[in-house]
Design an enzyme around this catalytic site. Structure first.
Site, PDB file in Angstrom:
ATOM      1  CG  ASP A 200       8.025   2.335  -3.400  1.00  0.00           C
ATOM      2  OD1 ASP A 200       6.877   2.764  -3.595  1.00  0.00           O
ATOM      3  OD2 ASP A 200       8.281   1.132  -3.188  1.00  0.00           O
ATOM      4  CD  GLU A 242       4.622   4.707  -0.366  1.00  0.00           C
ATOM      5  OE1 GLU A 242       3.467   4.362  -0.602  1.00  0.00           O
ATOM      6  OE2 GLU A 242       5.608   4.001  -0.666  1.00  0.00           O
ATOM      7  CG  HIS A 315       0.524   4.651  -7.624  1.00  0.00           C
ATOM      8  ND1 HIS A 315       1.127   5.574  -6.802  1.00  0.00           N
ATOM      9  CD2 HIS A 315       1.202   3.487  -7.424  1.00  0.00           C
ATOM     10  CE1 HIS A 315       2.116   4.989  -6.141  1.00  0.00           C
ATOM     11  NE2 HIS A 315       2.184   3.724  -6.492  1.00  0.00           N
ATOM     12  CG  ASP A 316      -0.069   2.629  -3.887  1.00  0.00           C
ATOM     13  OD1 ASP A 316       0.039   1.926  -4.917  1.00  0.00           O
ATOM     14  OD2 ASP A 316       0.919   3.015  -3.219  1.00  0.00           O
TER      15      ASP A 316
HETATM   16  O1  TEU Z   1       3.407   1.449  -1.688  1.00  0.00           O
HETATM   17  C1  TEU Z   1       3.624   1.032  -0.381  1.00  0.00           C
HETATM   18  C2  TEU Z   1       2.521   0.390   0.258  1.00  0.00           C
HETATM   19  O2  TEU Z   1       2.665   0.073   1.411  1.00  0.00           O
HETATM   20  C3  TEU Z   1       1.264   0.132  -0.499  1.00  0.00           C
HETATM   21  O3  TEU Z   1       1.365  -1.124  -1.040  1.00  0.00           O
HETATM   22  C4  TEU Z   1       0.140   0.291   0.390  1.00  0.00           C
HETATM   23  O4  TEU Z   1       0.292  -0.382   1.587  1.00  0.00           O
HETATM   24  C5  TEU Z   1      -1.145  -0.175  -0.139  1.00  0.00           C
HETATM   25  O5  TEU Z   1      -1.204  -0.178  -1.509  1.00  0.00           O
HETATM   26  C6  TEU Z   1      -2.151   0.749   0.394  1.00  0.00           C
HETATM   27  O6  TEU Z   1      -3.311   0.649  -0.237  1.00  0.00           O
HETATM   28  C7  TEU Z   1       4.485   1.586  -2.538  1.00  0.00           C
HETATM   29  C8  TEU Z   1       3.979   1.886  -3.932  1.00  0.00           C
HETATM   30  O7  TEU Z   1       3.334   3.135  -3.912  1.00  0.00           O
HETATM   31  C9  TEU Z   1       3.110   0.762  -4.384  1.00  0.00           C
HETATM   32  O8  TEU Z   1       2.520   1.014  -5.644  1.00  0.00           O
HETATM   33  C10 TEU Z   1       3.967  -0.478  -4.454  1.00  0.00           C
HETATM   34  O9  TEU Z   1       3.181  -1.579  -4.760  1.00  0.00           O
HETATM   35  C11 TEU Z   1       4.700  -0.735  -3.143  1.00  0.00           C
HETATM   36  O10 TEU Z   1       5.285   0.432  -2.585  1.00  0.00           O
HETATM   37  C12 TEU Z   1       5.837  -1.704  -3.361  1.00  0.00           C
HETATM   38  O11 TEU Z   1       6.853  -1.078  -4.084  1.00  0.00           O
END
Ligand code: TEU
Ligand code: CA
Length: 543
Positions: A200, A242, A315-316
């Site tokens: 992550d 990521e 999932h984002d």
């Molecule tokens: O995501 C990283 C992140 O930067 C996201 O929050 C992104 O910017 C945004 O959702 C884009 O639409 C990771 C995980 O995948 C996310 O689910 C977590 O919320 C985040 O890190 C914090 O751990």
């Protein structure tokens, strides 16, 4: 290029909270996943990337971990986790764990202790700074979830640093004791027989706050090399970072095997093309030519050094068929078209749960129906700063993270067969039409298209290792490319529009008989000077 097992693998991402609820408390869980392993084996995937299941107060649905070596009770127990690893292995599936080590939860014992006093043994596990003389935060870095990244702690009379929510304090990776603890935890998981890690926001761990550096700091690559050596380096595991800010140059630093860092990274350059000035709450339409340019650049630049991961959503992110296809009259055609376009590229493809049945975005009427912390925070921040409710709702419908998080649609029973209780987030109302049971019964379904794509990757080495050669680069509606090695030659053509198009083929592809490997309309048997493409038509041909 030295062959590795993940080169011809396909990864399936599970967001546990939304996958399958085995005990009817409205929340997906590990036993629910185990009950669907036969389904995943049928699809043919090799790896599951499991979003976090660790103990957590769930401020960010598990991306806020309070114990890395315990399972959240709502997901099950450590025995269930061992069961999952073992049951998956019996079906040839490896489990990749989500490793969230940029930050912990504020309920992690390290942070609880660190907060006790400046003399705590764990104080330097986190990032604390004094206020400016006027009381303002030490710097103006913003949290990715809105507002300042600095949270004032009244008891300690200091600020602590959090790039995500204030309940997700950032670990201090400038402290080698953090490395030791994290590496020991990773080795413990490796000993449980997992298949690797998805790391992550790993590009943030090289941060140097006092220099204002967060992503891609100078400390980053040496740190990842150290992690590799101390943990997974000699274990033949898949590791995927990521990395929102990666360019191809940076991606090679991570994924060139000679550098001993990671197997591959997720890059997001193609994703942010539909965000105006990098702001997801200002969605703009897809410019296909630009999209092709970006993806082609990544294919070409990482062709001999490094390795790509291939994904349309996670999932984002919003659902791919809604974002780049048509989720109405051409839902089936466009979902297959998008799948073919992605799965014939060079790299390791990732399928996000529900993508294989063409699940779509959801458009809840009320902000109350949304659960995601990012969505709720930004709704507040933006509407308070004058953005209209209507604008925010439409941006949330377009790009909000809950689009991906509505429950998996298994059948047309109440709550889509996800649960018998009230689900933690509402099911997409289109489940009577779009669900796994219906997909399995229809041999022309999106599901079987994905299944075929997974098996074509395994049957034809050119899909895995062949060169990528872009085609029709100037065309504003067609995405086409060739794949080529010493033995085989493929051509992939996809119409990204709802129009019927006639396209002239380049000289070297004309006048030949071909074999269709996969199509979403009709097989093609011969090529003349030009081709006619139906709305969202797409195919891969063996030349
Ligand atoms: O995501 C990283 C992140 O930067 C996201 O929050 C992104 O910017 C945004 O959702 C884009 O639409 C990771 C995980 O995948 C996310 O689910 C977590 O919320 C985040 O890190 C914090 O751990
Ligand atoms: Ca449950």
């Amino acid at each position: 290029m030295e062959k590795r097992w993940w080169h011809d693998s396909v990864v399936y991402q599970i967001y546990p909270r939304s996958f399958c609820d085995s005990n009817n408390d409205g929340i997906g869980d590990l036993q629910g996943i185990i009950s669907k392993l036969d389904y995943l084996q049928n699809l043919g995937i090799d790896v599951i990337w499991l979003s976090p299941v660790y103990q957590s107060p769930m401020d960010d649905n598990g991306y806020d971990i309070s114990d890395y070596q315990a399972i959240a009770p709502e997901f099950g127990t450590m025995d269930d986790m061992r069961d999952l690893i073992e049951q998956a292995k019996l079906r040839g599936i490896r489990i990749v764990m989500d490793l969230v080590v940029n930050h912990t939860s504020d309920e992690h014992p390290w942070f609880v202790d660190a907060k006790q006093s400046p003399d705590s043994d764990y104080r330097d596990f986190y990032i604390w700074r004094d206020a400016n003389p006027d009381g303002t935060p030490p710097s103006d870095i913003d949290s990715i979830f809105g507002g300042s990244a600095w949270q004032w702690d009244e008891e300690n009379q200091q600020y602590f640093f959090h790039l995500f929510s204030k309940r997700q304090p950032d670990l201090n990776w400038e402290n080698p004791r953090v490395h030791d603890q994290v590496f020991a935890m990773m080795n413990w998981w490796i000993d449980q027989g997992i298949g690797g890690f998805r790391l992550d926001v790993i590009d943030l761990i090289g941060k140097e706050i006092d220099k204002g550096v967060t992503g891609n700091g100078e400390r980053l690559h040496p740190l990842l090399h150290k992690m590799n050596k101390a943990t997974f380096g000699d274990k033949d595991l898949l590791t995927v970072g990521e990395t929102w800010g990666a360019t191809p140059e940076i991606a090679k630093l991570y994924s060139d095997p000679a550098r001993e860092e990671l197997s591959m990274v997720f890059q997001f350059e193609h994703i942010t093309l539909t965000w105006q000035n990098g702001d997801k709450w200002q969605p703009i339409p897809l410019d296909l030519k630009q999209f092709k340019q970006v993806l082609t650049k990544w294919q070409v630049e990482l062709s001999n050094q490094g390795w790509n991961s291939l994904f349309w959503n996670n999932h984002d992110l919003p659902r791919v068929v809604s974002k780049y296809g048509c989720d109405k009259e051409y839902r089936v055609e466009s979902a297959k078209m998008l799948a073919t376009t992605l799965h014939f590229m060079k790299g390791t493809p990732y399928i996000f749960q529900g993508e294989e049945i063409g699940m779509t975005n959801v458009a809840f009427d009320s902000i109350e129906q949304y659960k995601d912390i990012e969505t709720l925070n930004f709704y507040k921040v933006k509407t308070e700063s004058g953005v209209s409710h209507e604008h925010m709702m439409s941006a949330i419908h377009e790009n909000g993270r809950d689009n991906a998080r509505t429950p998996m649609q298994w059948n047309n029973d109440h709550h889509a067969g996800f649960t018998n209780a009230t689900p933690w987030i509402e099911v997409n109302p289109n489940y009577p039409e779009i669900n796994v049971a219906a997909a399995l019964e229809d041999r022309h379904s999106i599901f079987y298209h994905y299944k075929q794509l997974v098996s074509l990757r395994k049957a034809h080495p050119v899909v895995v290792y062949g060169d990528f050669i872009p085609l029709l680069e100037e065309h504003p509606q067609v995405f086409a490319y060739e794949r080529k090695d010493d033995q085989q030659h493929l051509m992939v053509v996809s119409n990204f529009s709802a129009e019927t198009l006639t396209v002239e083929l380049p000289e070297h592809l004309r006048q030949r008989n071909v074999t269709t490997l996969i199509t979403n309309i009709e097989p093609v048997t011969a090529l003349a000077e030009e081709i006619t493409l139906q709305p969202y038509e797409s195919y891969a041909l063996m030349l």
